[in-house]
Design a protein around this motif. Structure first.
Motif, PDB file in Angstrom:
ATOM      1  N   PRO A  50       0.792  -1.239   0.000  1.00 40.80           N
ATOM      2  CA  PRO A  50       0.000   0.000   0.000  1.00 40.80           C
ATOM      3  C   PRO A  50       0.818   1.280   0.000  1.00 40.80           C
ATOM      4  N   LEU A  51       1.970   1.304   0.709  1.00 41.26           N
ATOM      5  CA  LEU A  51       2.728   2.551   0.790  1.00 41.26           C
ATOM      6  C   LEU A  51       3.126   3.079  -0.585  1.00 41.26           C
ATOM      7  N   ARG A  52       3.524   2.199  -1.475  1.00 41.09           N
ATOM      8  CA  ARG A  52       3.942   2.636  -2.807  1.00 41.09           C
ATOM      9  C   ARG A  52       2.819   2.476  -3.837  1.00 41.09           C
ATOM     10  N   ARG A  53       1.934   1.519  -3.630  1.00 38.64           N
ATOM     11  CA  ARG A  53       0.839   1.320  -4.576  1.00 38.64           C
ATOM     12  C   ARG A  53      -0.089   2.527  -4.605  1.00 38.64           C
ATOM     13  N   PHE A  54      -0.311   3.123  -3.424  1.00 42.34           N
ATOM     14  CA  PHE A  54      -1.155   4.309  -3.333  1.00 42.34           C
ATOM     15  C   PHE A  54      -0.342   5.606  -3.342  1.00 42.34           C
ATOM     16  N   VAL A  55       0.934   5.504  -3.690  1.00 41.69           N
ATOM     17  CA  VAL A  55       1.827   6.656  -3.824  1.00 41.69           C
ATOM     18  C   VAL A  55       1.889   7.458  -2.530  1.00 41.69           C
ATOM     19  N   LEU A  56       1.882   6.749  -1.387  1.00 37.97           N
ATOM     20  CA  LEU A  56       2.122   7.423  -0.110  1.00 37.97           C
ATOM     21  C   LEU A  56       3.608   7.723   0.060  1.00 37.97           C
ATOM     22  N   LEU A  57       4.430   6.840  -0.497  1.00 43.67           N
ATOM     23  CA  LEU A  57       5.879   7.043  -0.529  1.00 43.67           C
ATOM     24  C   LEU A  57       6.366   6.834  -1.957  1.00 43.67           C
ATOM     25  N   THR A  58       7.348   7.614  -2.367  1.00 42.24           N
ATOM     26  CA  THR A  58       7.996   7.402  -3.661  1.00 42.24           C
ATOM     27  C   THR A  58       9.496   7.285  -3.439  1.00 42.24           C
ATOM     28  N   THR A  59      10.166   6.641  -4.387  1.00 35.92           N
ATOM     29  CA  THR A  59      11.608   6.397  -4.226  1.00 35.92           C
ATOM     30  C   THR A  59      12.435   7.096  -5.288  1.00 35.92           C
ATOM     31  N   GLY A  60      11.784   7.796  -6.224  1.00 30.36           N
ATOM     32  CA  GLY A  60      12.547   8.491  -7.251  1.00 30.36           C
ATOM     33  C   GLY A  60      13.174   7.578  -8.272  1.00 30.36           C
ATOM     34  N   GLY A  61      12.648   6.378  -8.466  1.00 31.05           N
ATOM     35  CA  GLY A  61      13.200   5.442  -9.448  1.00 31.05           C
ATOM     36  C   GLY A  61      13.392   4.070  -8.833  1.00 31.05           C
ATOM     37  N   ALA A  62      14.359   3.280  -9.384  1.00 30.08           N
ATOM     38  CA  ALA A  62      14.643   1.949  -8.843  1.00 30.08           C
ATOM     39  C   ALA A  62      15.121   2.086  -7.404  1.00 30.08           C
ATOM     40  N   MET A  63      14.556   1.303  -6.500  1.00 29.49           N
ATOM     41  CA  MET A  63      14.844   1.462  -5.071  1.00 29.49           C
ATOM     42  C   MET A  63      16.092   0.697  -4.669  1.00 29.49           C
ATOM     43  N   SER A  64      16.935   1.385  -3.884  1.00 26.90           N
ATOM     44  CA  SER A  64      18.086   0.740  -3.228  1.00 26.90           C
ATOM     45  C   SER A  64      18.016   1.080  -1.755  1.00 26.90           C
ATOM     46  N   MET A  65      18.965   0.564  -0.982  1.00 21.85           N
ATOM     47  CA  MET A  65      18.933   0.791   0.462  1.00 21.85           C
ATOM     48  C   MET A  65      19.125   2.259   0.820  1.00 21.85           C
ATOM     49  N   LEU A  66      19.747   3.048  -0.100  1.00 19.98           N
ATOM     50  CA  LEU A  66      19.992   4.457   0.194  1.00 19.98           C
ATOM     51  C   LEU A  66      19.144   5.393  -0.678  1.00 19.98           C
ATOM     52  N   SER A  67      18.126   4.820  -1.365  1.00 24.36           N
ATOM     53  CA  SER A  67      17.225   5.666  -2.154  1.00 24.36           C
ATOM     54  C   SER A  67      16.427   6.591  -1.234  1.00 24.36           C
ATOM     55  N   PRO A  68      16.141   7.805  -1.665  1.00 26.23           N
ATOM     56  CA  PRO A  68      15.337   8.698  -0.825  1.00 26.23           C
ATOM     57  C   PRO A  68      13.883   8.236  -0.782  1.00 26.23           C
ATOM     58  N   LEU A  69      13.322   8.166   0.401  1.00 27.38           N
ATOM     59  CA  LEU A  69      11.894   7.890   0.573  1.00 27.38           C
ATOM     60  C   LEU A  69      11.190   9.225   0.759  1.00 27.38           C
ATOM     61  N   GLU A  70      10.343   9.575  -0.215  1.00 26.10           N
ATOM     62  CA  GLU A  70       9.706  10.889  -0.189  1.00 26.10           C
ATOM     63  C   GLU A  70       8.192  10.745  -0.184  1.00 26.10           C
ATOM     64  N   THR A  71       7.528  11.755   0.353  1.00 26.80           N
ATOM     65  CA  THR A  71       6.073  11.839   0.265  1.00 26.80           C
ATOM     66  C   THR A  71       5.732  13.217  -0.254  1.00 26.80           C
ATOM     67  N   ASP A  72       4.667  13.292  -1.113  1.00 25.18           N
ATOM     68  CA  ASP A  72       4.370  14.598  -1.712  1.00 25.18           C
ATOM     69  C   ASP A  72       3.542  15.458  -0.773  1.00 25.18           C
ATOM     70  N   GLU A  73       3.315  16.689  -1.199  1.00 21.50           N
ATOM     71  CA  GLU A  73       2.659  17.679  -0.346  1.00 21.50           C
ATOM     72  C   GLU A  73       1.241  17.272   0.014  1.00 21.50           C
ATOM     73  N   ARG A  74       0.537  16.600  -0.921  1.00 19.94           N
ATOM     74  CA  ARG A  74      -0.848  16.188  -0.648  1.00 19.94           C
ATOM     75  C   ARG A  74      -0.924  15.323   0.598  1.00 19.94           C
ATOM     76  N   ILE A  75      -0.003  14.361   0.742  1.00 19.10           N
ATOM     77  CA  ILE A  75      -0.025  13.450   1.887  1.00 19.10           C
ATOM     78  C   ILE A  75       0.480  14.158   3.141  1.00 19.10           C
ATOM     79  N   ALA A  76       1.530  14.954   3.000  1.00 24.34           N
ATOM     80  CA  ALA A  76       2.052  15.664   4.166  1.00 24.34           C
ATOM     81  C   ALA A  76       0.979  16.558   4.787  1.00 24.34           C
ATOM     82  N   ARG A  77       0.234  17.259   3.945  1.00 21.59           N
ATOM     83  CA  ARG A  77      -0.803  18.133   4.474  1.00 21.59           C
ATOM     84  C   ARG A  77      -1.985  17.344   5.030  1.00 21.59           C
TER      85      ARG A  77
END
Length: 565
Positions: A50-77
């Motif tokens: 669910p975290l990535r399927r519903f775009v609650l978190l994004t990784t900016g591309g192929a995920m690795s252990m040091l990929s950034p885990l980001e959430t957009d403004e819609r979810i933060a707000r």
């Protein structure tokens, strides 16, 4: 707790890992625990979780252990209590005003809702003809399941698979946050703008692509997986629309007027609710229905506001009687088909079709305007140049659009020069003859099934297909006016505001021309008089008449008194 978690994440990342963003490595350290817990935490970052399927978190591309885990403004707000529709979806979602659900549909809707609740099924298709209340039924299903309903503008979805996939994921997220189901109109998603996809393909793609409750509407049952429940709605009849009007109107008109409106205007529950909301006076209901219903024909026909009434037209008494009988066929349909019981005997062919035949200028168009005016309806003149096509099948498609829009609009259809469309079928000598005959056959079927009033005009009655003539309710041969009728036409030709002087109507009636030509002469004479700053006299009419006769390739001989005023 949220603030503390974000603070802990930031502090841990800054002090331990020497980077300023959260990573999968950081998440596993914070929430993983032992090997088993770390495996579970890692699985929660899967693209299917669910975290990535519903775009609650994004990784900016192929995920690795040091990929950034980001959430957009819609979810933060949203996490801090601020709620709004994601800007990327605002142009795709339409709030739905579906109107009341017709009572005839409730058993089917209740059964569908029960089936979906029991089987935990989040997809369904509601089929039915246009204006049968499909959206109202979908809104009722969503309501019974504790959800709102918003419609997806499928034509605005991008074709590129990556961009389309992201928008559908965001849509699923928005539906979950807003607790609403998504409505998909399969019929609106077909055609050239939809890449040529069929109704079935479009609906199936969106049913699979949207991770949430999806209710699709379509014209007919679709060949989908058996697990997707489908329900078919019957068309609404006048009694259904009458009940919807009574539920929607604060101040309904009298029973007879409301019965006429329900019979004549085959509006959907949504349109009934929309018109009722804007109707503050009972007497305004018919004009409002007339205005709303004619919009679908706007790009297919010339919409004419009738200018003439019974006092304006000059015809023999028995022709006026026929025109009034034609009006009564439309005006009293509710009484005859409803309370009179003829609706049970005449399921098809309730429409009224009439042919006005006669020479050019005798008043065929004027008669059509008089009929439309008596009914309080617009006259929609069909532009044949936009209908007839040299491409095989295109004429039928254009005609289908015209008749479908006319069914919804309640306007009077007017086909001028009808012999161009309804000509005789010919002997088949090549493929062009065969397809021309198919066009005529299609027209015969549609005219027979059409439920409104259609008027056809022709100068060449003998050129019409005899099978077509048999299907007409009325055939009215409008005659060339005699001297007495021409005198009456001349008397009505000049408005009260136009100054005239010593017009001899007995003398004018000897001009052997049709009513349409008389009006042309009258207008031209008025311009000649205006240029001389004088009232319209016989000399002005003489000059205008000579010009009109030359146009008709006829010689005009005038009495001396008329020629010199």
């Amino acid at each position: 707790q949220i603030d503390a978690a974000f603070g802990a994440l930031y502090g841990y990342a800054h002090d331990r890992v020497s980077i300023a963003w959260a990573t999968p490595h950081l998440a596993l350290d914070l929430f993983g625990g032992g090997p088993e817990e770390r495996g579970q935490a890692w699985s929660r970052l899967s693209p299917e979780a669910p975290l990535r399927r519903f775009v609650l978190l994004t990784t900016g591309g192929a995920m690795s252990m040091l990929s950034p885990l980001e959430t957009d403004e819609r979810i933060a707000r949203f996490l801090i209590g601020e709620n709004y529709v994601d800007p990327r979806l605002q142009s795709l979602l339409v709030p739905l005003a579906a109107g009341h659900c017709p009572e005839r549909h409730r058993p089917s809707i209740d059964a569908l809702t029960s089936q979906m609740r029991t089987s935990a099924q989040f997809k369904a298709v509601i089929c039915g003809p246009p204006r049968s209340g499909r959206r109202a039924a979908a809104a009722e299903v969503a309501s019974q399941l504790g959800l709102g309903l918003a419609e997806l503008k499928t034509r605005h979805l991008p074709d590129a698979s990556e961009a389309r996939g992201l928008l559908l994921a965001l849509l699923a997220r928005e539906a979950a946050l807003g607790t609403f189901a998504v409505l998909v109109d399969g019929s609106a998603a077909t055609g050239p703008q939809a890449g040529g996809r069929s109704q079935r393909d479009t609906v199936e793609d969106l049913l699979q692509g949207i991770d949430g409750m999806v209710l699709a509407i379509a014209d007919q049952r679709l060949d989908l997986a058996a697990s997707v429940p489908q329900v078919r709605l019957a068309p609404l009849d006048a009694a259904d629309r009458h009940a919807l009007w009574r539920r929607s109107l604060v101040s309904p008109p009298d029973a007879d007027e409301l019965e006429k409106i329900a019979e004549h205007f085959p509006l959907s529950p949504a349109k009934i609710a929309e018109i009722a909301k804007g109707c503050t006076q009972a007497e305004a209901l018919w004009p409002l229905c007339r205005e709303h219903s004619g919009r679908e024909l706007a790009d297919l026909a010339e919409r004419m506001r009738p200018r003439f009434g019974w006092d304006d037209i000059v015809l023999p008494a028995h022709f006026i009687h026929d025109l009034k009988a034609l009006v009564s066929q439309v005006e009293f349909r509710a009484q005859v088909y409803g309370r009179g019981g003829f609706g049970r005997k005449l399921v098809r062919g309730r429409g009224v079709t009439a042919l006005f035949a006669g020479p050019s200028g005798v008043g065929k168009t004027m008669a059509a305007e008089v009929v439309a005016s008596a009914l309080g309806l617009d006259l929609c003149r069909i532009d044949l140049s936009g209908i007839i096509s040299k491409y095989i099948g295109e004429t039928e498609r254009n005609l289908r659009r015209v008749f479908d829009a006319a069914e919804a609009g309640g306007a009077v259809l007017f086909f001028d020069e009808a012999d161009a469309l309804f000509g005789k079928r010919s002997e088949v000598k090549d493929s062009h003859d065969r397809y021309a005959n198919i066009e005529v056959s299609y027209l015969l079927q549609r005219m027979e099934a059409y439920s409104g009033l259609a008027i056809l005009a022709t100068n060449l009655k003998s050129h019409l297909d005899t099978a077509f003539l048999r299907r007409l309710r009325y055939v009215i041969d409008i005659p060339f006016p005699d001297a007495g009728e021409r005198r009456a036409i001349w008397q009505k030709a000049f408005p009260p505001e136009t100054a005239v002087h010593n017009l001899d109507f007995d003398l004018l009636s000897r001009l052997d021309i049709a009513g349409g030509n008389i009006m042309v002469v009258a207008v031209n004479a008025a311009f000649l008089a205006a240029a001389e700053k004088a009232p319209v006299g016989m000399s002005h009419i003489a000059r205008a008449a000579r010009s009109e006769f030359r146009k008709l390739d006829r010689e005009l001989r005038l009495p001396w008194t008329m020629d010199h005023g």
